[in-house]
Design a protein around this motif. Structure first.
Motif, PDB file in Angstrom:
ATOM      1  N   ARG A   1       0.809  -1.226   0.000  1.00 48.84           N
ATOM      2  CA  ARG A   1       0.000   0.000   0.000  1.00 48.84           C
ATOM      3  C   ARG A   1       0.844   1.280   0.000  1.00 48.84           C
ATOM      4  O   ARG A   1       0.336   2.345   0.328  1.00 48.84           O
ATOM      5  CB  ARG A   1      -0.979   0.018   1.184  1.00 48.84           C
ATOM      6  CG  ARG A   1      -2.017  -1.094   1.154  1.00 48.84           C
ATOM      7  CD  ARG A   1      -2.882  -0.989  -0.103  1.00 48.84           C
ATOM      8  NE  ARG A   1      -4.027  -1.871  -0.082  1.00 48.84           N
ATOM      9  CZ  ARG A   1      -4.065  -3.085  -0.609  1.00 48.84           C
ATOM     10  NH1 ARG A   1      -2.988  -3.552  -1.215  1.00 48.84           N
ATOM     11  NH2 ARG A   1      -5.142  -3.832  -0.552  1.00 48.84           N
ATOM     12  N   ARG A   2       2.106   1.174  -0.394  1.00 47.81           N
ATOM     13  CA  ARG A   2       2.895   2.393  -0.568  1.00 47.81           C
ATOM     14  C   ARG A   2       2.629   2.990  -1.951  1.00 47.81           C
ATOM     15  O   ARG A   2       2.245   2.276  -2.879  1.00 47.81           O
ATOM     16  CB  ARG A   2       4.386   2.097  -0.409  1.00 47.81           C
ATOM     17  CG  ARG A   2       4.793   1.890   1.043  1.00 47.81           C
ATOM     18  CD  ARG A   2       6.289   1.703   1.185  1.00 47.81           C
ATOM     19  NE  ARG A   2       6.721   0.389   0.682  1.00 47.81           N
ATOM     20  CZ  ARG A   2       7.947  -0.090   0.809  1.00 47.81           C
ATOM     21  NH1 ARG A   2       8.879   0.635   1.414  1.00 47.81           N
ATOM     22  NH2 ARG A   2       8.251  -1.274   0.346  1.00 47.81           N
ATOM     23  N   LEU A   3       2.860   4.300  -2.083  1.00 48.20           N
ATOM     24  CA  LEU A   3       2.643   4.957  -3.363  1.00 48.20           C
ATOM     25  C   LEU A   3       3.598   4.403  -4.411  1.00 48.20           C
ATOM     26  O   LEU A   3       4.793   4.239  -4.165  1.00 48.20           O
ATOM     27  CB  LEU A   3       2.857   6.466  -3.226  1.00 48.20           C
ATOM     28  CG  LEU A   3       1.862   7.219  -2.331  1.00 48.20           C
ATOM     29  CD1 LEU A   3       2.297   8.674  -2.170  1.00 48.20           C
ATOM     30  CD2 LEU A   3       0.463   7.159  -2.909  1.00 48.20           C
ATOM     31  N   THR A   4       3.061   4.121  -5.587  1.00 45.60           N
ATOM     32  CA  THR A   4       3.882   3.653  -6.697  1.00 45.60           C
ATOM     33  C   THR A   4       3.084   3.766  -7.990  1.00 45.60           C
ATOM     34  O   THR A   4       1.849   3.736  -7.971  1.00 45.60           O
ATOM     35  CB  THR A   4       4.330   2.192  -6.511  1.00 45.60           C
ATOM     36  OG1 THR A   4       5.195   1.815  -7.592  1.00 45.60           O
ATOM     37  CG2 THR A   4       3.140   1.239  -6.510  1.00 45.60           C
ATOM     38  N   ASP A   5       3.781   3.942  -9.090  1.00 46.95           N
ATOM     39  CA  ASP A   5       3.122   3.899 -10.395  1.00 46.95           C
ATOM     40  C   ASP A   5       3.686   2.781 -11.254  1.00 46.95           C
ATOM     41  O   ASP A   5       3.465   2.739 -12.460  1.00 46.95           O
ATOM     42  CB  ASP A   5       3.266   5.248 -11.116  1.00 46.95           C
ATOM     43  CG  ASP A   5       4.719   5.678 -11.286  1.00 46.95           C
ATOM     44  OD1 ASP A   5       5.621   4.906 -10.900  1.00 46.95           O
ATOM     45  OD2 ASP A   5       4.947   6.781 -11.816  1.00 46.95           O
ATOM     46  N   SER A   6       4.407   1.841 -10.599  1.00 43.71           N
ATOM     47  CA  SER A   6       4.978   0.702 -11.306  1.00 43.71           C
ATOM     48  C   SER A   6       3.917  -0.389 -11.454  1.00 43.71           C
ATOM     49  O   SER A   6       3.314  -0.819 -10.475  1.00 43.71           O
ATOM     50  CB  SER A   6       6.188   0.140 -10.550  1.00 43.71           C
ATOM     51  OG  SER A   6       7.219   1.108 -10.467  1.00 43.71           O
ATOM     52  N   ILE A   7       3.705  -0.836 -12.689  1.00 40.36           N
ATOM     53  CA  ILE A   7       2.692  -1.854 -12.986  1.00 40.36           C
ATOM     54  C   ILE A   7       3.359  -3.213 -13.096  1.00 40.36           C
ATOM     55  O   ILE A   7       4.470  -3.338 -13.619  1.00 40.36           O
ATOM     56  CB  ILE A   7       1.959  -1.504 -14.292  1.00 40.36           C
ATOM     57  CG1 ILE A   7       1.162  -0.207 -14.111  1.00 40.36           C
ATOM     58  CG2 ILE A   7       1.013  -2.621 -14.707  1.00 40.36           C
ATOM     59  CD1 ILE A   7       0.461   0.258 -15.366  1.00 40.36           C
ATOM     60  N   CYS A   8       2.673  -4.238 -12.580  1.00 43.73           N
ATOM     61  CA  CYS A   8       3.194  -5.601 -12.658  1.00 43.73           C
ATOM     62  C   CYS A   8       3.465  -5.948 -14.125  1.00 43.73           C
ATOM     63  O   CYS A   8       2.552  -5.885 -14.955  1.00 43.73           O
ATOM     64  CB  CYS A   8       2.192  -6.588 -12.063  1.00 43.73           C
ATOM     65  SG  CYS A   8       2.618  -8.319 -12.347  1.00 43.73           S
ATOM     66  N   PRO A   9       4.705  -6.320 -14.460  1.00 50.86           N
ATOM     67  CA  PRO A   9       5.018  -6.630 -15.866  1.00 50.86           C
ATOM     68  C   PRO A   9       4.376  -7.919 -16.349  1.00 50.86           C
ATOM     69  O   PRO A   9       4.229  -8.122 -17.548  1.00 50.86           O
ATOM     70  CB  PRO A   9       6.553  -6.747 -15.855  1.00 50.86           C
ATOM     71  CG  PRO A   9       6.891  -7.144 -14.450  1.00 50.86           C
ATOM     72  CD  PRO A   9       5.890  -6.455 -13.578  1.00 50.86           C
ATOM     73  N   GLY A  10       3.977  -8.795 -15.419  1.00 53.63           N
ATOM     74  CA  GLY A  10       3.411 -10.074 -15.818  1.00 53.63           C
ATOM     75  C   GLY A  10       1.986  -9.985 -16.307  1.00 53.63           C
ATOM     76  O   GLY A  10       1.601 -10.636 -17.276  1.00 53.63           O
ATOM     77  N   CYS A  11       1.169  -9.156 -15.635  1.00 53.33           N
ATOM     78  CA  CYS A  11      -0.258  -9.087 -15.975  1.00 53.33           C
ATOM     79  C   CYS A  11      -0.730  -7.696 -16.335  1.00 53.33           C
ATOM     80  O   CYS A  11      -1.788  -7.548 -16.960  1.00 53.33           O
ATOM     81  CB  CYS A  11      -1.096  -9.614 -14.812  1.00 53.33           C
ATOM     82  SG  CYS A  11      -1.007  -8.601 -13.304  1.00 53.33           S
ATOM     83  N   GLU A  12      -0.006  -6.659 -15.897  1.00 51.30           N
ATOM     84  CA  GLU A  12      -0.412  -5.267 -16.065  1.00 51.30           C
ATOM     85  C   GLU A  12      -1.750  -4.994 -15.392  1.00 51.30           C
ATOM     86  O   GLU A  12      -2.453  -4.057 -15.756  1.00 51.30           O
ATOM     87  CB  GLU A  12      -0.470  -4.880 -17.554  1.00 51.30           C
ATOM     88  CG  GLU A  12       0.862  -5.006 -18.274  1.00 51.30           C
ATOM     89  CD  GLU A  12       0.806  -4.524 -19.716  1.00 51.30           C
ATOM     90  OE1 GLU A  12      -0.311  -4.244 -20.182  1.00 51.30           O
ATOM     91  OE2 GLU A  12       1.864  -4.432 -20.361  1.00 51.30           O
ATOM     92  N   GLY A  13      -2.065  -5.817 -14.393  1.00 43.83           N
ATOM     93  CA  GLY A  13      -3.351  -5.680 -13.726  1.00 43.83           C
ATOM     94  C   GLY A  13      -3.278  -5.080 -12.337  1.00 43.83           C
ATOM     95  O   GLY A  13      -4.317  -4.887 -11.711  1.00 43.83           O
TER      96      GLY A  13
END
Length: 617
Positions: A218-230
């Motif tokens: 639950r920390r701030l981030t804009d990195s998307i999971c590369p595996g699913c992009e979900g």
């Protein structure tokens, strides 16, 4: 001997059938200890049960595994993804397994021994996805179509949910019993929260974020999971291995994300007159923040009056306390022109006409009509058909609000044939309870659309509809809650909108001691229960609704949800058939929505599923 399944924590090793030796009073425990090389813990994934209908005994499912901490105090970090997928499919969403796991089917306390467990029963859920729908299991391509999960597994989430409800009621009863024994009726200590001190008085806190958050920490981030992009996953969780629980669902979420294009496609007509207005609402900005949509409303409509239905699209509901909700008074009737203002109904035909459709309208649009023995209604399957039927210009954005009455109409069309037939034969109104109402109170008059679309022939081809909105006391708008909280009676409003439609509003918690669905709401027990954007895990009060439908299998329950992940897990609470019923709603709101820890396609009324679906014989 009994056939069990051995699930290695090492994904490179296959699942194996394992023969356990049974010995006297110790059962299979010594054999399992040998398989797992040490002391073991037993975790039930499904309790054994007896079906009352045919007196069939169903074996339970038990997972045996090493304790998370070994005897020397070190923590077992060897996560078992495949066994954890299985627990998720059983509705045990927070359960995580480490180390090797042995699965056994046992009759447990029923004292009827064990039942063999074959690999084909669990291979799909362990190796593909915790989503047990056939379309997802077959899409995974690991197990052949013949290895569809058995009924006892596909209904496990439903069984566990109701078991948890029973245990919660028992625990509550025991707590109340002990408190009554320990309390002194004359003692002030028995009065809870009887203080003005903020530290002892319960208060309602609202936590709002408009930034994307890591699904794990639950920390701030804009990195998307590369595996699913979900989903969003921060760099620390990716590198530390803390995201392994998401790995159990990563490929499933990739399938969900692949539906974004379909969910983002709408058709409002073929005349090319501004029917692509919705495309700007599908952009990346709308998927990550509420601000672009708020700007769209302000730019499109300018200053909104206090009675405008668009106001809740700006500030939401917030438990009836938002700026828009505080001005809502459902006792005041409004025309479409007043509610949709400042959208004008001039020569552009931006608003639906406030009149019943005619047979000529249906013929003009070339719509088909349901033809059951007692009922008929026009079949609508797209916004284009609705806009054409009502003579609305494709450039009109009214679908942003009409999603609510049209979703109810579509639920009637798809699942209401039996309830409507029963009501018609009984020469009474079709009783529909809309549970969990909130912002719907702001545009109550818009639900006249349901009556306008249904036949208006004195009940000859479709019964009149009694539409009852049930809103929890803590969700009432400020104007109403200030009045109803001064007395012991719930808020109750009855409005005969049309000859074929009566709308009611009742406050309370559906199914608990405040509102009995059989006696306290409307003219009688419901024929259908509908909940818009329900999210059955969001509030404990939904348990009453789910339990009521479970106890009354002839009552149809239809729910909409924002995204496929939530819809799948909530639909599973109604059993295998309910889970398989999950579908995209053609009358979903035409704008993408953000969900701040996920990047899944999110739409208001995006998906539909049904409990207790009935079919005419």
């Amino acid at each position: 001997m009994v056939l069990a399944v051995f699930i290695p924590f090492d994904d490179s090793k296959p699942l194996e059938n394992y023969v356990l030796q049974t010995t006297g009073t110790e059962g299979v425990t010594p054999s399992i200890q040998t398989a797992l090389q040490g002391d073991v813990l037993e975790t039930p994934l499904l309790r054994p049960s007896i079906r009352e209908v045919n007196n069939t005994t169903i074996a339970g499912l038990y997972a045996y595994h090493n304790s998370f901490s070994s005897r020397d105090g070190t923590v077992n970090r060897t996560q078992n993804i495949r066994a954890t997928r299985l627990s998720m499919s059983c509705g045990l969403l927070s359960l995580r397994f480490h180390g090797n796991v042995v699965l056994v089917r046992s009759f447990g306390y029923l004292n009827r021994g064990f039942e063999d467990l074959g690999l084909e029963s669990i291979r799909g859920v362990c190796c593909i996805s915790p989503d047990l729908r056939c379309s997802i299991q077959n899409f995974g391509g690991v197990s052949p179509a013949c290895e569809v999960a058995p009924g006892w597994l596909t209904n496990a989430a439903c069984e566990n949910y109701h078991d948890a409800g029973v245990l919660a009621r028992v625990a509550l009863a025991m707590t109340e019993h002990h408190e009554s024994e320990d309390s002194d009726s004359s003692s002030d200590s028995a009065k809870l929260y009887d203080s003005d001190d903020e530290e002892t008085t319960p208060t309602q806190h609202t936590f709002v974020t408009r930034s994307s958050l890591c699904l794990q920490c639950r920390r701030l981030t804009d990195s998307i999971c590369p595996g699913c992009e979900g989903c969003y996953v921060c760099d620390d969780c990716c590198t530390s291995g803390r995201r392994w629980s998401h790995e159990c669902q990563c490929q499933t979420w990739k399938m969900y994300v692949s539906h974004r294009e379909e969910l983002s496609s709408f058709d409002f007509g073929t005349d090319g007159d501004g029917g692509d207005w919705y495309t700007s609402l599908m952009g990346r900005g709308f998927q990550t923040s509420e601000e672009p949509y708020e700007q769209f409303i302000k730019t499109r409509f300018g200053t909104l009056g206090t009675g405008s239905w668009w106001r809740t699209e700006l500030s939401g509901w917030a438990g009836g306390n938002s700026d828009s909700a505080s001005a809502v008074d459902p006792t005041v009737r409004q025309s479409y022109r007043q509610g949709f203002a400042p959208l004008c109904n001039n020569h552009l035909n931006l608003l639906p006409p406030e009149r019943h459709i005619t047979s000529q309208d249906v013929i003009r649009v070339d719509l088909t009509t349901t033809h059951f023995e007692f009922i008929q209604m026009p079949i609508l399957n797209s916004w284009a058909e609705y806009y054409a039927l009502r003579g609305i210009s494709p450039s009109s954005p009214v679908a942003l609000l009409c999603t609510f009455p049209l979703t109810i109409y579509y639920a009637l069309q798809q699942y209401g044939s039996v309830p409507a037939t029963v009501a018609q034969m009984g020469k009474r109104a079709l009783r529909i309870h809309v549970v969990g109402a909130e912002k719907e109170l702001n545009f109550l008059d818009l639900f006249k659309e349901i009556g306008f679309l249904l036949p208006n022939d004195g009940g000859k081809s479709f019964p009149a509809v009694e539409l009852v909105f049930i809103v929890r006391e803590d969700m009432l708008p400020t104007k109403i809650s200030n009045d109803t909280h001064t007395n012991t009676t719930p808020f109750c409003l009855t409005e005969p909108f049309l000859a074929n439609l009566t709308v009611k509003v009742v406050s309370g918690t559906y199914g608990d001691e405040t509102l009995d669905p059989n006696f306290d709401i409307g003219s009688g027990p419901p024929d259908m229960i509908i909940a818009l954007n329900a999210g059955l895990f969001a509030y404990e009060s939904w348990r009453f609704v789910v339990s009521y439908l479970h106890q009354h299998p002839t009552i149809v329950g239809v729910f909409s949800d924002y995204n496929e992940y939530s819809g799948m897990n909530c639909a599973a609470l109604g059993g295998c058939k309910a889970r398989e019923s999950l579908r995209i709603n053609p009358f979903r709101q035409p704008r993408a929505m953000p969900v701040y820890s996920m990047n899944l396609p999110q739409f208001s009324n995006g998906f539909l599923y049904v409990f207790n679906e009935q079919e005419l014989e």
